[in-house]
Motif scaffolding. Sequence first.
Motif, mmCIF file in Angstrom:
data_model
loop_
_atom_site.group_PDB
_atom_site.id
_atom_site.type_symbol
_atom_site.label_atom_id
_atom_site.label_comp_id
_atom_site.label_asym_id
_atom_site.label_seq_id
_atom_site.Cartn_x
_atom_site.Cartn_y
_atom_site.Cartn_z
ATOM 1 N N PRO A 1 23.215 32.624 -11.030
ATOM 2 C CA PRO A 1 24.629 32.710 -10.632
ATOM 3 C C PRO A 1 25.282 31.330 -10.454
ATOM 4 O O PRO A 1 26.427 31.136 -10.879
ATOM 5 C CB PRO A 1 24.575 33.471 -9.307
ATOM 6 N N GLY A 2 24.559 30.393 -9.888
ATOM 7 C CA GLY A 2 25.126 29.064 -9.673
ATOM 8 C C GLY A 2 25.449 28.351 -10.970
ATOM 9 O O GLY A 2 26.530 27.768 -11.126
ATOM 10 N N ALA A 3 24.530 28.393 -11.922
ATOM 11 C CA ALA A 3 24.742 27.720 -13.200
ATOM 12 C C ALA A 3 25.877 28.373 -13.985
ATOM 13 O O ALA A 3 26.713 27.678 -14.571
ATOM 14 C CB ALA A 3 23.456 27.729 -14.020
ATOM 15 N N VAL A 4 25.916 29.692 -13.978
ATOM 16 C CA VAL A 4 26.971 30.403 -14.694
ATOM 17 C C VAL A 4 28.325 30.118 -14.054
ATOM 18 O O VAL A 4 29.305 29.835 -14.757
ATOM 19 C CB VAL A 4 26.684 31.927 -14.735
ATOM 20 N N SER A 5 28.400 30.153 -12.742
ATOM 21 C CA SER A 5 29.679 29.896 -12.072
ATOM 22 C C SER A 5 30.144 28.461 -12.295
ATOM 23 O O SER A 5 31.344 28.218 -12.471
ATOM 24 C CB SER A 5 29.607 30.228 -10.587
ATOM 25 N N GLU A 6 29.237 27.491 -12.324
ATOM 26 C CA GLU A 6 29.621 26.106 -12.600
ATOM 27 C C GLU A 6 30.180 25.972 -14.011
ATOM 28 O O GLU A 6 31.161 25.255 -14.230
ATOM 29 C CB GLU A 6 28.425 25.178 -12.422
ATOM 30 N N ALA A 7 29.568 26.651 -14.970
ATOM 31 C CA ALA A 7 30.053 26.590 -16.348
ATOM 32 C C ALA A 7 31.430 27.236 -16.475
ATOM 33 O O ALA A 7 32.315 26.703 -17.143
ATOM 34 C CB ALA A 7 29.058 27.275 -17.282
#
Length: 70
Positions: free
Chosen positions: A17-23
């Motif tokens: 979730p963190g990586a997707v939200s940052e992207a």
Amino acid sequence: LSYDDPQDYAIFVESTPGAVSEAILAVSESGELRERLRRRGLLVAERFTKESVLLRLIGAFSKIVPGGCT
């Protein structure tokens, strides 16, 4: 990842979730990034016509279906 090189037509991130939200945030905040991804994505997609995909599928199925595929 195997659509084209260089792989500048999309943003590839870990499935967290963190990586997707940052992207998502990066794309939403940068008009330049959005435009670059849009242009490159369209160029890559143009190579995937119905005919080219059908030929690739026939080739793949011919390798796994007894007697081939015609």
